[in-house]
Motif scaffolding. Sequence first.
Motif, short mmCIF file in Angstrom:
data_model
loop_
_atom_site.label_atom_id
_atom_site.label_comp_id
_atom_site.label_asym_id
_atom_site.label_seq_id
_atom_site.Cartn_x
_atom_site.Cartn_y
_atom_site.Cartn_z
N PHE A 1 -6.13 -17.51 0.69
CA PHE A 1 -6.03 -16.10 0.35
C PHE A 1 -6.31 -15.92 -1.14
N ALA A 2 -7.11 -14.91 -1.48
CA ALA A 2 -7.54 -14.71 -2.87
C ALA A 2 -6.45 -14.12 -3.75
N GLY A 3 -5.38 -13.61 -3.15
CA GLY A 3 -4.29 -13.04 -3.92
C GLY A 3 -4.31 -11.52 -3.91
N TRP A 4 -3.14 -10.93 -4.17
CA TRP A 4 -3.05 -9.48 -4.24
C TRP A 4 -3.77 -8.98 -5.50
N SER A 5 -4.26 -7.77 -5.44
CA SER A 5 -4.84 -7.13 -6.62
C SER A 5 -3.73 -6.74 -7.60
N LEU B 1 0.17 -5.81 -6.68
CA LEU B 1 1.29 -6.50 -7.31
C LEU B 1 2.25 -5.50 -7.97
N LYS B 2 1.70 -4.45 -8.55
CA LYS B 2 2.55 -3.43 -9.16
C LYS B 2 3.38 -2.71 -8.10
N SER C 1 0.81 -1.22 0.00
CA SER C 1 0.00 0.00 0.00
C SER C 1 0.84 1.27 0.00
N SER C 2 2.08 1.20 -0.48
CA SER C 2 2.92 2.39 -0.43
C SER C 2 4.03 2.32 -1.46
N THR C 3 4.81 3.38 -1.51
CA THR C 3 5.96 3.46 -2.40
C THR C 3 6.92 2.30 -2.15
N TYR C 4 7.03 1.87 -0.89
CA TYR C 4 8.00 0.85 -0.53
C TYR C 4 7.46 -0.57 -0.67
N GLY C 5 6.31 -0.69 -1.31
CA GLY C 5 5.76 -2.01 -1.55
C GLY C 5 4.82 -2.48 -0.47
N ASP C 6 5.06 -2.06 0.78
CA ASP C 6 4.15 -2.45 1.86
C ASP C 6 4.34 -1.51 3.04
N THR C 7 3.29 -1.36 3.80
CA THR C 7 3.34 -0.59 5.03
C THR C 7 2.55 -1.32 6.11
N VAL C 8 2.80 -0.91 7.35
CA VAL C 8 2.14 -1.52 8.49
C VAL C 8 1.38 -0.45 9.26
N CYS C 9 0.15 -0.76 9.63
CA CYS C 9 -0.63 0.11 10.50
C CYS C 9 -0.50 -0.39 11.94
N VAL C 10 -0.25 0.54 12.84
CA VAL C 10 -0.02 0.21 14.24
C VAL C 10 -1.00 0.99 15.10
N ALA C 11 -1.43 0.41 16.20
CA ALA C 11 -2.28 1.12 17.15
C ALA C 11 -1.89 0.73 18.55
N ILE D 1 4.42 -3.94 -5.28
CA ILE D 1 5.48 -4.87 -4.86
C ILE D 1 6.60 -4.90 -5.89
N ALA D 2 6.24 -4.97 -7.17
CA ALA D 2 7.25 -5.02 -8.22
C ALA D 2 8.05 -3.72 -8.27
N ASP D 3 7.38 -2.59 -8.13
CA ASP D 3 8.07 -1.29 -8.16
C ASP D 3 9.06 -1.17 -7.01
N ALA D 4 8.71 -1.73 -5.86
CA ALA D 4 9.58 -1.63 -4.68
C ALA D 4 10.90 -2.36 -4.91
N GLU D 5 10.91 -3.37 -5.75
CA GLU D 5 12.14 -4.12 -6.02
C GLU D 5 13.19 -3.25 -6.70
N ASN D 6 12.76 -2.15 -7.33
CA ASN D 6 13.68 -1.29 -8.06
C ASN D 6 14.16 -0.09 -7.24
N LEU D 7 13.70 -0.01 -5.98
CA LEU D 7 14.08 1.12 -5.14
C LEU D 7 15.48 0.93 -4.57
N ALA D 8 16.16 2.05 -4.36
CA ALA D 8 17.40 1.99 -3.58
C ALA D 8 17.03 1.71 -2.13
N PRO D 9 17.94 1.12 -1.36
CA PRO D 9 17.65 0.86 0.05
C PRO D 9 17.18 2.13 0.77
N LEU D 10 16.19 1.99 1.61
CA LEU D 10 15.61 3.13 2.32
C LEU D 10 16.59 3.65 3.37
N ASP D 11 16.89 4.93 3.31
CA ASP D 11 17.84 5.54 4.23
C ASP D 11 17.10 6.48 5.16
#
Length: 276
Positions: free
Chosen positions: A144-148, A152-153, A21-31, A155-165
């Motif tokens: 699980f029905a699978g990612w939309s 999936l896009k 759900s984000s630029t980095y391919g995934d994020t976590v919601c915390v409470a 997740i794939a885009d995140a593979e091309n990111l430089a390591p998060l600093d």
Amino acid sequence: MAPGVERAQVLITVKAAPEPSSTYGDTVCVAGIRIDGSRAEWIRLYPFPFRWMPEWVRFKKYDVIEVDVHRSARDDRRESYRPDIQSIEIISHLNKWKHRHEIVGKVTSTSTCELHRAALSDSKAASLGLVPVNSVERLEIVPFAGWSDAQLKRIADAENLAPLDLFGHGIDTPPELQAPRFTVRYRYRCSASGCPSHGGRLLDWELGELQRRHLKELTDDDAKREIEKKFLTQKFAANRQTSFFVGNFGDKTKRGSFSVLGVYAPTQTDVVPTLF
């Protein structure tokens, strides 16, 4: 400290499984429960690109953390704040249920029925709550029905990111986010009189980790039995006083629907104050 920024101390009670759900391919919601000053109130912290964060700030459930926060500009729910990831400090971990309950017991429990009614009439009504469970009718475990395609896009885009600093140095790009094997839902009755029953998907980080780390080699039937053992048999044992941490969605059209964000299962001894 910048205008609008607050230093919050929070007992983490909810850590949802990561989703694309984000630029980095995934994020976590915390409470959790904010406990700075004289507070004992719910707070939602989002987003955390958790798998991209250094190990030393990857807090666990029931850690007490301090973090700079400001009101979320995109989420008008009263509990929602945006964290400054660079400001995270892990203060302690509460390992025993009785120590956790010294804090959790300070927030007023509610019912899913009440939360649902309030959210339907006011989109800014309480969006997090501790709900005692009267009974569980069943635990539904389905593939699980699978990612939309959009997920999936990401997740794939995140593979091309430089390591998060985020902390002055780079980290290795984490492995690609894996989809969960099963989706799990509770069908339950809350503590409200005449509750017609509710269905809520379990979003807890623990469920994802159980599937990822321990169930990969098991058959579907055996894996389902292990999930049922942990999230039904153990969490609802006769000596436990079990509640759900529940929360609704940011989408205003779905505010009346509440998911199960986690299972709070102290023993009855842990929740009863003693004289000595």
